[in-house]
Design a protein around this motif. Structure first.
Motif, PDB file in Angstrom:
ATOM      1  N   SER A   1       0.851  -1.185   0.000  1.00  0.00           N
ATOM      2  CA  SER A   1       0.000   0.000   0.000  1.00  0.00           C
ATOM      3  C   SER A   1       0.888   1.237   0.000  1.00  0.00           C
ATOM      4  O   SER A   1       2.054   1.184   0.409  1.00  0.00           O
ATOM      5  CB  SER A   1      -0.934   0.003   1.211  1.00  0.00           C
ATOM      6  OG  SER A   1      -0.201  -0.064   2.413  1.00  0.00           O
ATOM      7  N   ALA A   2       0.335   2.334  -0.481  1.00  0.00           N
ATOM      8  CA  ALA A   2       1.092   3.577  -0.555  1.00  0.00           C
ATOM      9  C   ALA A   2       0.141   4.744  -0.390  1.00  0.00           C
ATOM     10  O   ALA A   2      -1.073   4.621  -0.581  1.00  0.00           O
ATOM     11  CB  ALA A   2       1.835   3.675  -1.886  1.00  0.00           C
ATOM     12  N   VAL A   3       0.710   5.892  -0.027  1.00  0.00           N
ATOM     13  CA  VAL A   3      -0.081   7.109   0.095  1.00  0.00           C
ATOM     14  C   VAL A   3       0.769   8.264  -0.410  1.00  0.00           C
ATOM     15  O   VAL A   3       1.979   8.293  -0.211  1.00  0.00           O
ATOM     16  CB  VAL A   3      -0.549   7.334   1.552  1.00  0.00           C
ATOM     17  CG1 VAL A   3       0.625   7.557   2.468  1.00  0.00           C
ATOM     18  CG2 VAL A   3      -1.520   8.490   1.643  1.00  0.00           C
TER      19      VAL A   3
ATOM     20  N   VAL B   1      -3.315   2.304  -3.491  1.00  0.00           N
ATOM     21  CA  VAL B   1      -3.120   3.698  -3.101  1.00  0.00           C
ATOM     22  C   VAL B   1      -4.225   4.091  -2.113  1.00  0.00           C
ATOM     23  O   VAL B   1      -5.404   4.099  -2.460  1.00  0.00           O
ATOM     24  CB  VAL B   1      -3.132   4.629  -4.326  1.00  0.00           C
ATOM     25  CG1 VAL B   1      -2.921   6.085  -3.887  1.00  0.00           C
ATOM     26  CG2 VAL B   1      -2.051   4.219  -5.324  1.00  0.00           C
ATOM     27  N   LEU B   2      -3.836   4.400  -0.879  1.00  0.00           N
ATOM     28  CA  LEU B   2      -4.781   4.753   0.174  1.00  0.00           C
ATOM     29  C   LEU B   2      -5.065   6.253   0.159  1.00  0.00           C
ATOM     30  O   LEU B   2      -4.305   7.041  -0.403  1.00  0.00           O
ATOM     31  CB  LEU B   2      -4.235   4.338   1.539  1.00  0.00           C
ATOM     32  CG  LEU B   2      -3.857   2.865   1.687  1.00  0.00           C
ATOM     33  CD1 LEU B   2      -3.277   2.604   3.068  1.00  0.00           C
ATOM     34  CD2 LEU B   2      -5.055   1.964   1.432  1.00  0.00           C
ATOM     35  N   THR B   3      -6.153   6.646   0.783  1.00  0.00           N
ATOM     36  CA  THR B   3      -6.515   8.057   0.821  1.00  0.00           C
ATOM     37  C   THR B   3      -5.761   8.784   1.926  1.00  0.00           C
ATOM     38  O   THR B   3      -5.459   8.204   2.972  1.00  0.00           O
ATOM     39  CB  THR B   3      -8.024   8.241   1.058  1.00  0.00           C
ATOM     40  OG1 THR B   3      -8.353   7.801   2.375  1.00  0.00           O
ATOM     41  CG2 THR B   3      -8.840   7.478   0.030  1.00  0.00           C
ATOM     42  N   GLN B   4      -5.469  10.052   1.692  1.00  0.00           N
ATOM     43  CA  GLN B   4      -4.849  10.886   2.722  1.00  0.00           C
ATOM     44  C   GLN B   4      -5.775  11.037   3.922  1.00  0.00           C
ATOM     45  O   GLN B   4      -5.329  11.011   5.074  1.00  0.00           O
ATOM     46  CB  GLN B   4      -4.534  12.267   2.137  1.00  0.00           C
ATOM     47  CG  GLN B   4      -3.578  12.245   0.963  1.00  0.00           C
ATOM     48  CD  GLN B   4      -3.453  13.620   0.324  1.00  0.00           C
ATOM     49  OE1 GLN B   4      -4.128  14.568   0.700  1.00  0.00           O
ATOM     50  NE2 GLN B   4      -2.573  13.729  -0.661  1.00  0.00           N
ATOM     51  N   SER B   5      -7.056  11.180   3.650  1.00  0.00           N
ATOM     52  CA  SER B   5      -8.012  11.465   4.723  1.00  0.00           C
ATOM     53  C   SER B   5      -8.144  10.312   5.710  1.00  0.00           C
ATOM     54  O   SER B   5      -8.518  10.520   6.871  1.00  0.00           O
ATOM     55  CB  SER B   5      -9.384  11.821   4.140  1.00  0.00           C
ATOM     56  OG  SER B   5      -9.858  10.806   3.282  1.00  0.00           O
TER      57      SER B   5
END
Length: 289
Positions: free
Chosen positions: A87-89, A140-144
């Motif tokens: 996973s990444a952000v 890709v994960l969300t910033q929020s």
């Protein structure tokens, strides 16, 4: 450094504890804040810093940090693959003008992928890079998901509230800001007496505010919002102390109105605003006041 989970599980957040997180870090304080939040959730953080400043800010908070130019797409992908990051952000400011000044440093993967794009709008570039990651098995994960605590609740945040005339400017500014955001020009508009003084473009929010303050020769109303359908994985709008200093470049006063925007250094911002006669107000979500 090692990360140990100290926070309770986040219900339905989509975050997977005890995994390796690739943190693609731009400039500003947000990458470090997000790295800390991720480690509290059990992630080992492997950061790809896109500038020397980003490297310096995120290094104390990540397990490993690599400095990679924004055009070195292949190198970044290899780092995430070697780290076995699933996973990444993406977080932090990456001025597009920096990329334009360093086109000669693009690696072959970047050249190949950018050549396929219909335009070089921020959304287009970010979604393309996110798509490449996900085809390689990196979600890709969300910033929020990591930074919900930076979104203020609805209403005034300072001792001073906007006047009736200033609220009229806020409403006017919201209508203009929604349109420029829809066109992917920027997410901030600065107004006074229901006249547009400046619109954010490639120069960024703070420079647009400074320009407006010089034109107005005094306080202005700054409106910043997320665009409708904002991709929560990329470039959520933010404000911080630089915004405050830009607003008072000439003299105290003014209004900062935000919608779906993260506040970095919130306590410092409110304290500064109270001392300098600035009203800060959260006007809620995209649908308006």
């Amino acid at each position: 450094m090692t990360g140990t989970s100290t926070a309770a599980p986040v219900k339905d957040s989509g975050l997977i504890p005890n995994m390796i997180l690739g943190l693609v870090a731009g400039e500003g304080k947000l990458p470090a804040i997000l790295a800390q939040s991720a480690k509290e959730r059990g992630y080992k953080v492997v950061a790809i810093a896109l500038s020397k400043d980003a490297f310096a800010h995120v290094s104390p908070h990540a397990d490993k940090v690599y400095e990679v130019g924004p055009g070195q797409l292949g190198k970044g992908m290899k780092i995430l693959a070697d780290a076995n990051a699933k996973s990444a952000v993406f977080i932090g400011k990456v001025p597009k003008i920096n990329l334009l000044h360093n086109l000669h440093k693009l690696d072959w993967m970047a050249i190949t992928e950018l050549s396929k794009l219909p335009n070089f709008n921020d959304d287009t570039i970010q979604r393309a890079v996110g798509g490449i990651l996900e085809t390689r098995g990196v979600k890709v994960l969300t910033q929020s998901e990591f930074l919900r605590h930076l979104f203020p609740s609805l209403g005034p945040l300072t001792k001073r509230e906007p006047t009736v005339a200033e609220f009229a400017d806020v409403e006017f500014g919201l209508n203009v800001a929604r349109e420029i955001a829809r066109l992917d020009i920027g997410q901030t508009v600065i107004v006074k007496d229901r006249m547009v003084l400046a619109v954010e473009a490639i120069e960024g929010t703070d420079e647009a505010i400074k320009r407006a303050v010089q034109l107005a020769r005094g306080p202005v109303v700054v409106v910043k919002l997320a665009k409708k359908g904002q991709d929560q994985r990329f470039d959520i709008p933010t404000v911080g102390m630089n915004t405050m200093h830009s607003m008072t470049a000439k003299e105290p006063g003014g209004v900062l109105a935000i919608a779906d925007t993260m506040m970095v250094e919130r306590e410092e911002m409110v304290e500064y605003a109270d001392k300098h006669g600035i009203a800060i107000v959260s006007v809620g979500h995209f649908d308006g006041l």
